[in-house]
Scaffold this motif. Structure first.
Motif, PDB file in Angstrom:
ATOM      1  N   UNK A 159       0.834  -1.204   0.000  1.00 30.87           N
ATOM      2  CA  UNK A 159       0.000   0.000   0.000  1.00 30.87           C
ATOM      3  C   UNK A 159       0.872   1.257   0.000  1.00 30.87           C
ATOM      4  N   UNK A 160       1.948   1.250   0.770  1.00 30.93           N
ATOM      5  CA  UNK A 160       2.863   2.394   0.823  1.00 30.93           C
ATOM      6  C   UNK A 160       3.511   2.635  -0.551  1.00 30.93           C
ATOM      7  N   UNK A 161       3.957   1.567  -1.210  1.00 34.74           N
ATOM      8  CA  UNK A 161       4.557   1.682  -2.544  1.00 34.74           C
ATOM      9  C   UNK A 161       3.518   2.176  -3.547  1.00 34.74           C
ATOM     10  N   UNK A 162       2.295   1.685  -3.425  1.00 37.75           N
ATOM     11  CA  UNK A 162       1.217   2.086  -4.321  1.00 37.75           C
ATOM     12  C   UNK A 162       0.922   3.580  -4.194  1.00 37.75           C
ATOM     13  N   UNK A 163       0.878   4.081  -2.989  1.00 35.28           N
ATOM     14  CA  UNK A 163       0.603   5.504  -2.767  1.00 35.28           C
ATOM     15  C   UNK A 163       1.769   6.358  -3.252  1.00 35.28           C
ATOM     16  N   UNK A 164       3.006   5.924  -2.973  1.00 35.00           N
ATOM     17  CA  UNK A 164       4.184   6.698  -3.361  1.00 35.00           C
ATOM     18  C   UNK A 164       4.372   6.786  -4.869  1.00 35.00           C
ATOM     19  N   UNK A 201      -6.042 -11.329 -12.112  1.00 33.05           N
ATOM     20  CA  UNK A 201      -7.141 -10.385 -12.305  1.00 33.05           C
ATOM     21  C   UNK A 201      -8.491 -10.911 -11.841  1.00 33.05           C
ATOM     22  N   UNK A 202      -8.740 -12.209 -11.993  1.00 32.77           N
ATOM     23  CA  UNK A 202     -10.049 -12.750 -11.620  1.00 32.77           C
ATOM     24  C   UNK A 202     -10.296 -12.653 -10.112  1.00 32.77           C
ATOM     25  N   UNK A 203      -9.233 -12.747  -9.322  1.00 31.22           N
ATOM     26  CA  UNK A 203      -9.363 -12.666  -7.865  1.00 31.22           C
ATOM     27  C   UNK A 203      -8.904 -11.322  -7.304  1.00 31.22           C
ATOM     28  N   UNK A 218       6.253  -3.035  -7.698  1.00 28.99           N
ATOM     29  CA  UNK A 218       5.818  -1.964  -8.610  1.00 28.99           C
ATOM     30  C   UNK A 218       5.318  -2.550  -9.929  1.00 28.99           C
ATOM     31  N   UNK A 219       5.997  -3.567 -10.447  1.00 27.44           N
ATOM     32  CA  UNK A 219       5.573  -4.217 -11.695  1.00 27.44           C
ATOM     33  C   UNK A 219       4.173  -4.801 -11.542  1.00 27.44           C
ATOM     34  N   UNK A 220       3.949  -5.514 -10.448  1.00 31.50           N
ATOM     35  CA  UNK A 220       2.631  -6.124 -10.231  1.00 31.50           C
ATOM     36  C   UNK A 220       1.557  -5.065  -9.986  1.00 31.50           C
ATOM     37  N   UNK A 221       1.930  -3.957  -9.357  1.00 33.39           N
ATOM     38  CA  UNK A 221       0.970  -2.873  -9.150  1.00 33.39           C
ATOM     39  C   UNK A 221       0.594  -2.203 -10.472  1.00 33.39           C
ATOM     40  N   UNK A 222       1.504  -2.194 -11.446  1.00 34.52           N
ATOM     41  CA  UNK A 222       1.159  -1.689 -12.780  1.00 34.52           C
ATOM     42  C   UNK A 222       0.031  -2.533 -13.371  1.00 34.52           C
ATOM     43  N   UNK A 223       0.178  -3.858 -13.285  1.00 34.83           N
ATOM     44  CA  UNK A 223      -0.905  -4.747 -13.747  1.00 34.83           C
ATOM     45  C   UNK A 223      -2.201  -4.429 -13.003  1.00 34.83           C
ATOM     46  N   UNK A 224      -2.095  -4.332 -11.691  1.00 31.60           N
ATOM     47  CA  UNK A 224      -3.259  -4.149 -10.823  1.00 31.60           C
ATOM     48  C   UNK A 224      -4.014  -2.865 -11.140  1.00 31.60           C
ATOM     49  N   UNK A 225      -3.320  -1.725 -11.123  1.00 32.80           N
ATOM     50  CA  UNK A 225      -4.001  -0.447 -11.297  1.00 32.80           C
ATOM     51  C   UNK A 225      -4.595  -0.299 -12.701  1.00 32.80           C
ATOM     52  N   UNK A 226      -3.894  -0.786 -13.716  1.00 30.91           N
ATOM     53  CA  UNK A 226      -4.440  -0.714 -15.074  1.00 30.91           C
ATOM     54  C   UNK A 226      -5.688  -1.595 -15.207  1.00 30.91           C
ATOM     55  N   UNK A 227      -5.667  -2.768 -14.560  1.00 31.29           N
ATOM     56  CA  UNK A 227      -6.829  -3.654 -14.607  1.00 31.29           C
ATOM     57  C   UNK A 227      -8.031  -2.999 -13.925  1.00 31.29           C
TER      58      UNK A 227
END
Length: 150
Positions: A14-19, A44-46, A69-78
């Motif tokens: 969460x801290x990395x996501x906000x930053x 993405x399904x879960x 950060x790489x996985x958060x790129x997938x997450x936020x775009x999805x």
């Protein structure tokens, strides 16, 4: 070094996501011991981010943050309904914007398993393999040239 608890891991992500993304991470993140060839994955399904605990224990901290950060790129775009797959231009642009790596570095413990090296006779590309490759049957994946054992 011991593994982070699930709560500590959630707080770190969460801290990395906000930053880096200026958005909170509201879903689940966990360690998955069965991941072998990758640092992490986003389901993405879960809406779950799974991370390889070996990268936390063996790699340096910056490498582990890069995987998150790489996985958060997938997450936020999805979440936003944009292209979140590796080939999508939105994904590549977000990787560049956040300074996230496209691939993670191989772990030192996995490099010990490399026993065979093959070189393409045309383009000189090196292939590192744990298992023997039949050089009469297989060719270079880049230029279709013949392989030789180095």
């Amino acid at each position: 070094m011991k593994l982070l608890s699930e709560k500590e891991l959630n707080e770190l992500v969460n801290e990395i996501s906000i930053n880096y993304f200026n958005k909170p991470f509201t879903d689940k993140v966990k360690f998955n011991n069965r991941l072998r060839t990758t640092g992490g994955r986003y389901l993405p399904s879960k809406r779950v981010v799974e991370l390889n605990p070996k990268y936390y224990l063996e790699a340096d901290y910056e490498e582990f943050v890069g995987i998150i950060k790489h996985e958060l790129c997938h997450y936020h775009l999805h979440i936003e309904g944009k292209g979140y797959k590796h080939a999508d231009p939105e994904f590549k642009a977000l990787l560049k914007k956040t300074g996230s790596p496209r691939h993670c570095k191989p772990l030192a413990s996995n490099l010990d398993k490399i026993k065979y090296r093959y070189e393409c006779q045309q383009c000189n590309h090196i292939y590192k393999r744990a298992r023997r490759v039949n050089i009469e049957r297989y060719r270079c994946g880049i230029c279709k040239g013949r392989l030789k054992e180095v």
